[in-house]
Write a protein that holds these residues in place. Structure first.
Motif, short mmCIF file in Angstrom:
data_model
loop_
_atom_site.label_atom_id
_atom_site.label_comp_id
_atom_site.label_asym_id
_atom_site.label_seq_id
_atom_site.Cartn_x
_atom_site.Cartn_y
_atom_site.Cartn_z
N HIS A 188 0.87 -1.17 0.00
CA HIS A 188 0.00 0.00 0.00
C HIS A 188 0.90 1.22 0.00
N LEU A 189 0.51 2.23 -0.77
CA LEU A 189 1.29 3.45 -0.85
C LEU A 189 0.48 4.61 -0.28
N ILE A 190 1.18 5.51 0.41
CA ILE A 190 0.57 6.70 0.99
C ILE A 190 1.40 7.92 0.59
N LEU A 191 0.87 9.10 0.79
CA LEU A 191 1.63 10.31 0.52
C LEU A 191 2.76 10.44 1.54
N ARG A 192 3.90 10.92 1.08
CA ARG A 192 5.00 11.23 2.00
C ARG A 192 4.50 12.30 2.96
N SER A 193 4.98 12.31 4.18
CA SER A 193 4.44 13.19 5.22
C SER A 193 4.46 14.66 4.85
N ASP A 194 5.51 15.16 4.20
CA ASP A 194 5.53 16.57 3.86
C ASP A 194 4.57 16.90 2.71
N VAL A 195 4.32 15.93 1.83
CA VAL A 195 3.34 16.13 0.76
C VAL A 195 1.94 16.17 1.37
N ALA A 196 1.67 15.24 2.30
CA ALA A 196 0.38 15.24 2.99
C ALA A 196 0.19 16.53 3.77
N ALA A 197 1.24 17.01 4.44
CA ALA A 197 1.14 18.25 5.19
C ALA A 197 0.84 19.42 4.27
N TRP A 198 1.43 19.42 3.08
CA TRP A 198 1.17 20.50 2.12
C TRP A 198 -0.29 20.50 1.71
#
Length: 87
Positions: free
Chosen positions: A63-73
């Protein structure tokens, strides 16, 4: 790595809505992974904007998720805080 805003600006409204519906830690569909790859430059190019979640699908693919800084953006700084200290 390209600028997060520039990459996400290349996604369609439908793609962004799907990401928002999944939430900051939601598993990304194949469609969204392909859209991120396209936005960066081609197949596999989006790696780094998404990362493995640590779990696998029924077919054995990660499963893939957004990298934390991308999600924060996308979701605000609360997404980054949640990633640092999950419940």
């Amino acid at each position: 790595m390209a600028d997060i805003a520039a990459v996400l600006g290349r996604l369609t409204l439908d793609e962004l809505e799907e990401i928002h519906a999944a939430g900051p830690h939601g598993h990304l569909s194949r469609r969204i992974v392909e859209a991120l790859d396209r936005a960066v430059g081609g197949p596999g190019s989006g790696r780094g904007y998404y990362v493995p979640a640590g779990s696998v699908s029924a077919t054995g693919s990660p499963h893939l998720i957004l990298r934390s800084d991308v999600a924060a953006w996308l979701f605000g700084s609360s997404a980054q805080k949640e990633a640092a200290s999950p419940a």
